[in-house]
Design a protein around this motif. Sequence first.
Motif, PDB file in Angstrom:
ATOM      1  N   SER A 154       2.797 -26.289   8.698  1.00 31.88           N
ATOM      2  CA  SER A 154       2.152 -25.567   9.805  1.00 31.88           C
ATOM      3  C   SER A 154       2.819 -24.214  10.011  1.00 31.88           C
ATOM      4  CB  SER A 154       2.256 -26.387  11.096  1.00 31.88           C
ATOM      5  OG  SER A 154       3.584 -26.362  11.588  1.00 31.88           O
ATOM      6  N   ASP A 155       2.069 -23.271  10.594  1.00 31.68           N
ATOM      7  CA  ASP A 155       2.604 -21.932  10.891  1.00 31.68           C
ATOM      8  C   ASP A 155       3.854 -22.027  11.762  1.00 31.68           C
ATOM      9  OD1 ASP A 155       0.487 -20.989   9.467  1.00 31.68           O
ATOM     10  OD2 ASP A 155      -0.576 -20.102  11.150  1.00 31.68           O
ATOM     11  N   LYS A 156       3.837 -22.934  12.716  1.00 30.28           N
ATOM     12  CA  LYS A 156       4.964 -23.074  13.658  1.00 30.28           C
ATOM     13  C   LYS A 156       6.249 -23.442  12.910  1.00 30.28           C
ATOM     14  CE  LYS A 156       6.200 -25.465  17.966  1.00 30.28           C
ATOM     15  NZ  LYS A 156       7.333 -26.329  17.620  1.00 30.28           N
ATOM     16  N   ILE A 157       6.153 -24.418  12.011  1.00 34.44           N
ATOM     17  CA  ILE A 157       7.336 -24.865  11.256  1.00 34.44           C
ATOM     18  C   ILE A 157       7.835 -23.745  10.338  1.00 34.44           C
ATOM     19  CG2 ILE A 157       8.106 -26.472   9.452  1.00 34.44           C
ATOM     20  CD1 ILE A 157       6.214 -28.557  10.699  1.00 34.44           C
ATOM     21  N   ILE A 158       6.913 -23.061   9.667  1.00 33.33           N
ATOM     22  CA  ILE A 158       7.288 -21.963   8.762  1.00 33.33           C
ATOM     23  C   ILE A 158       7.979 -20.842   9.544  1.00 33.33           C
ATOM     24  CG2 ILE A 158       6.398 -20.148   7.231  1.00 33.33           C
ATOM     25  CD1 ILE A 158       4.100 -22.120   6.525  1.00 33.33           C
ATOM     26  N   ASN A 159       7.390 -20.450  10.679  1.00 25.62           N
ATOM     27  CA  ASN A 159       7.961 -19.362  11.486  1.00 25.62           C
ATOM     28  C   ASN A 159       9.330 -19.725  12.043  1.00 25.62           C
ATOM     29  OD1 ASN A 159       5.877 -17.495  11.111  1.00 25.62           O
ATOM     30  ND2 ASN A 159       4.640 -18.425  12.721  1.00 25.62           N
ATOM     31  N   GLU A 160       9.518 -20.983  12.414  1.00 27.09           N
ATOM     32  CA  GLU A 160      10.829 -21.427  12.923  1.00 27.09           C
ATOM     33  C   GLU A 160      11.896 -21.298  11.842  1.00 27.09           C
ATOM     34  OE1 GLU A 160      10.191 -25.406  14.352  1.00 27.09           O
ATOM     35  OE2 GLU A 160       9.358 -24.725  16.272  1.00 27.09           O
ATOM     36  N   LYS A 161      11.543 -21.691  10.618  1.00 31.91           N
ATOM     37  CA  LYS A 161      12.490 -21.610   9.504  1.00 31.91           C
ATOM     38  C   LYS A 161      12.802 -20.151   9.158  1.00 31.91           C
ATOM     39  CE  LYS A 161      14.184 -24.564   7.384  1.00 31.91           C
ATOM     40  NZ  LYS A 161      15.550 -25.119   7.534  1.00 31.91           N
ATOM     41  N   GLY A 181       6.748 -20.985  -2.506  1.00 26.64           N
ATOM     42  CA  GLY A 181       5.833 -21.704  -1.629  1.00 26.64           C
ATOM     43  C   GLY A 181       6.537 -22.086  -0.344  1.00 26.64           C
ATOM     44  N   SER A 182       5.764 -22.334   0.706  1.00 22.76           N
ATOM     45  CA  SER A 182       6.372 -22.720   1.987  1.00 22.76           C
ATOM     46  C   SER A 182       7.123 -24.052   1.855  1.00 22.76           C
ATOM     47  CB  SER A 182       5.316 -22.803   3.088  1.00 22.76           C
ATOM     48  OG  SER A 182       4.226 -23.612   2.701  1.00 22.76           O
ATOM     49  N   ASP A 183       6.715 -24.903   0.901  1.00 19.42           N
ATOM     50  CA  ASP A 183       7.449 -26.150   0.670  1.00 19.42           C
ATOM     51  C   ASP A 183       8.862 -25.847   0.165  1.00 19.42           C
ATOM     52  OD1 ASP A 183       6.234 -25.094  -1.626  1.00 19.42           O
ATOM     53  OD2 ASP A 183       6.088 -27.037  -2.622  1.00 19.42           O
ATOM     54  N   SER A 184       8.993 -24.837  -0.699  1.00 17.73           N
ATOM     55  CA  SER A 184      10.323 -24.426  -1.186  1.00 17.73           C
ATOM     56  C   SER A 184      11.141 -23.797  -0.064  1.00 17.73           C
ATOM     57  CB  SER A 184      10.192 -23.440  -2.343  1.00 17.73           C
ATOM     58  OG  SER A 184       9.607 -24.059  -3.460  1.00 17.73           O
ATOM     59  N   LEU A 185      10.480 -23.013   0.796  1.00 19.43           N
ATOM     60  CA  LEU A 185      11.174 -22.407   1.938  1.00 19.43           C
ATOM     61  C   LEU A 185      11.829 -23.489   2.785  1.00 19.43           C
ATOM     62  CD1 LEU A 185      11.672 -19.828   3.779  1.00 19.43           C
ATOM     63  CD2 LEU A 185       9.622 -20.563   5.015  1.00 19.43           C
TER      64      LEU A 185
END
Length: 196
Positions: free
Chosen positions: A133-140, A103-107
């Motif tokens: 958010s998409d922005k935070i996920i993409n940055e990571k 999940g994105s939370d685990s990412l």
Amino acid sequence: MKNKILIFGGTFNPIHNGHLILAEHCINEEGFDKVVFIPTMNPYYKDTLDFDTRLKMLKMAIKDNDKFAYSSIEKRYNLEGKLYLILEKISKLSDDDITILIGSDSLMNLDWWYEKEKLLKKYKFLVLKRDESDKIINEKINEYEKKYSAYIKILDNKRIDISSSDIRDMIKNKKDIKYLAADKVYKYIKEENLYV
């Protein structure tokens, strides 16, 4: 030719139709040959049913789908919380092309995972969007791609709003969960009076 295998880990407390729909979606849309469900041992931060009961329900839920499999490797080798060592064991048993579903939370919390650097350099990740958010996920993702040449792809999925915690709450509040879990799992939960 190598099989494309998706590793789907979780507490599965209990496994529900949302898990199964997601796994089938990954096969249909991402071209995986098999999804391997790996139940975690009892994490200290969660109040879960014992491992064997959760595994029994998992087996019931996936029994009729030959593209679904399970492994109790985390318990068998006492590898709680050590995904890298679990994947290394699996890799020694076969040369399949392995991807991990998280999940994105685990990412967002991968920096604290055991052998994070080796994990990101060696294995592929498929990320299920949750509340970030998409922005935070993409940055990571960009950070890990630059640092470790990581392969991380966001899963294009429709969000399924079924959660194990909601199911447990419904049972405690004497609400019926009939269409949220596989029939065999539903019957087993009722017969064994689980989660009440």
